[in-house]
Design a protein around this motif. Structure first.
Motif, PDB file in Angstrom:
ATOM      1  N   UNK A  49     -15.270 -19.936 -66.887  1.00 53.19           N
ATOM      2  CA  UNK A  49     -16.433 -20.905 -67.241  1.00 53.19           C
ATOM      3  C   UNK A  49     -17.001 -21.378 -66.109  1.00 53.19           C
ATOM      4  N   UNK A  50     -18.334 -22.006 -66.437  1.00 53.97           N
ATOM      5  CA  UNK A  50     -18.964 -22.787 -65.302  1.00 53.97           C
ATOM      6  C   UNK A  50     -18.601 -24.394 -65.507  1.00 53.97           C
ATOM      7  N   UNK A  51     -18.608 -24.999 -64.585  1.00 53.60           N
ATOM      8  CA  UNK A  51     -18.295 -26.600 -64.523  1.00 53.60           C
ATOM      9  C   UNK A  51     -19.744 -27.109 -64.656  1.00 53.60           C
ATOM     10  N   UNK A  52     -20.101 -28.422 -64.934  1.00 53.95           N
ATOM     11  CA  UNK A  52     -21.370 -28.999 -64.777  1.00 53.95           C
ATOM     12  C   UNK A  52     -20.972 -30.788 -64.134  1.00 53.95           C
ATOM     13  N   UNK A  72     -17.170 -21.953 -60.482  1.00 53.41           N
ATOM     14  CA  UNK A  72     -18.794 -22.272 -60.108  1.00 53.41           C
ATOM     15  C   UNK A  72     -18.835 -23.674 -60.635  1.00 53.41           C
ATOM     16  N   UNK A  73     -19.635 -24.430 -60.058  1.00 53.92           N
ATOM     17  CA  UNK A  73     -20.350 -25.628 -60.593  1.00 53.92           C
ATOM     18  C   UNK A  73     -21.947 -25.759 -60.582  1.00 53.92           C
ATOM     19  N   UNK A  74     -22.548 -25.914 -61.799  1.00 57.49           N
ATOM     20  CA  UNK A  74     -23.849 -26.192 -61.705  1.00 57.49           C
ATOM     21  C   UNK A  74     -24.191 -27.686 -61.388  1.00 57.49           C
ATOM     22  N   UNK A  75     -25.466 -28.018 -60.998  1.00 59.39           N
ATOM     23  CA  UNK A  75     -25.643 -29.265 -60.574  1.00 59.39           C
ATOM     24  C   UNK A  75     -27.095 -29.699 -61.026  1.00 59.39           C
ATOM     25  N   UNK A  76     -27.231 -29.811 -62.290  1.00 57.77           N
ATOM     26  CA  UNK A  76     -28.454 -30.342 -63.027  1.00 57.77           C
ATOM     27  C   UNK A  76     -28.932 -31.347 -62.648  1.00 57.77           C
ATOM     28  N   UNK A  77     -30.050 -31.654 -62.637  1.00 55.95           N
ATOM     29  CA  UNK A  77     -30.599 -33.292 -62.210  1.00 55.95           C
ATOM     30  C   UNK A  77     -31.588 -33.774 -63.326  1.00 55.95           C
ATOM     31  N   UNK A  78     -30.725 -34.617 -64.058  1.00 60.21           N
ATOM     32  CA  UNK A  78     -31.211 -35.058 -65.458  1.00 60.21           C
ATOM     33  C   UNK A  78     -32.255 -36.425 -65.225  1.00 60.21           C
ATOM     34  N   UNK A 104     -31.597 -24.698 -60.436  1.00 60.04           N
ATOM     35  CA  UNK A 104     -30.919 -24.235 -59.122  1.00 60.04           C
ATOM     36  C   UNK A 104     -29.719 -23.508 -59.457  1.00 60.04           C
ATOM     37  N   UNK A 105     -29.191 -22.548 -58.539  1.00 58.07           N
ATOM     38  CA  UNK A 105     -28.126 -21.615 -58.691  1.00 58.07           C
ATOM     39  C   UNK A 105     -26.986 -22.500 -58.605  1.00 58.07           C
ATOM     40  N   UNK A 106     -25.908 -22.183 -59.455  1.00 64.28           N
ATOM     41  CA  UNK A 106     -24.462 -22.931 -59.459  1.00 64.28           C
ATOM     42  C   UNK A 106     -24.011 -22.604 -57.930  1.00 64.28           C
ATOM     43  N   UNK A 107     -22.871 -23.660 -57.637  1.00 67.79           N
ATOM     44  CA  UNK A 107     -22.097 -23.432 -56.247  1.00 67.79           C
ATOM     45  C   UNK A 107     -20.658 -22.990 -56.698  1.00 67.79           C
TER      46      UNK A 107
END
Length: 208
Positions: A49-52, A72-78, A104-107
């Motif tokens: 799973x991908x964390x946020x 992996x971690x996604x970094x959305x900018x809300x 943006x791609x996850x890290x």
């Protein structure tokens, strides 16, 4: 005799899988949230799973995120304005230049350790990702509590950004209760009361 053996096995399994409620407090007996509790004797696989780690009101949300090595971690900018997220941490250095939204791609975080986050535009934006080395790692809630599948005699390691010994420090303690236990940590004041102690990316909070 067989019935006694069955009862003994059931009792033994319940002892192994029973949860201990661990409560973390500070010097004034106030509950402490966002303390990472690591049980190194309990092995974990990397979740598929991908964390946020979001950015809301110029803050990382959550401030402390726990992941497993290989996640992996996604970094959305809300926010309605751009951020420039990066980390100088040895475990996982990376940079996401000025952006908004979610495109943006996850890290990938493939090394265990503490990853301190900052924003090149907003100096007071600070966050942390604790990358566990495929062992159980949980975070205390607002009541300073976490439940662990552990028993008396087991050791756990604690991390908090407020430890007086520095943000890179950890503390290992031995559990003495089978149902619940309270542990007190020597901590700096809550983040909002620390003023410049934890502000500005790359200063003493990273080098401690």
């Amino acid at each position: 005799m067989r019935y006694i053996l069955i009862l003994f096995c059931v009792f033994s399994m319940s002892q192994v899988t029973a949860n201990i409620t661990l409560t973390i407090v500070d010097q004034e007996n106030n509950p402490v949230s966002d303390v990472v509790v690591i049980a190194s004797n309990i092995k974990m696989v990397t979740p598929n799973t991908e964390q946020v780690m979001d950015q809301i009101d110029s803050s990382f949300v959550p401030r402390v995120l726990v992941v497993q090595k290989g996640q992996s971690v996604s970094f959305p900018n809300s926010d309605d304005f751009r951020h420039h997220v990066y980390s100088f941490s040895e475990a996982n250095a990376f940079e996401i230049q000025l952006y908004k939204g979610t495109d943006v791609p996850p890290v990938l975080f493939d090394k265990p350790g503490l990853v301190a986050l900052g924003c090149n535009i907003h100096d007071d934006m600070i966050g942390y990702i604790y990358v566990a080395d495929n062992v159980l790692a949980l975070k205390t809630d607002r009541n300073g509590q976490v439940q662990l599948p552990a028993q008396s005699g087991d050791s756990v390691t604690l991390w908090s950004e407020r430890l007086v010994s520095g943000v890179q420090a950890q503390k290992t303690v031995q559990l003495s209760g089978d149902v619940e236990q309270t542990l007190a940590l020597d901590l700096l004041p809550p983040i909002g009361n620390q003023h410049s102690t934890h502000s500005g990316f790359g200063r003493n909070k990273w080098s401690n």
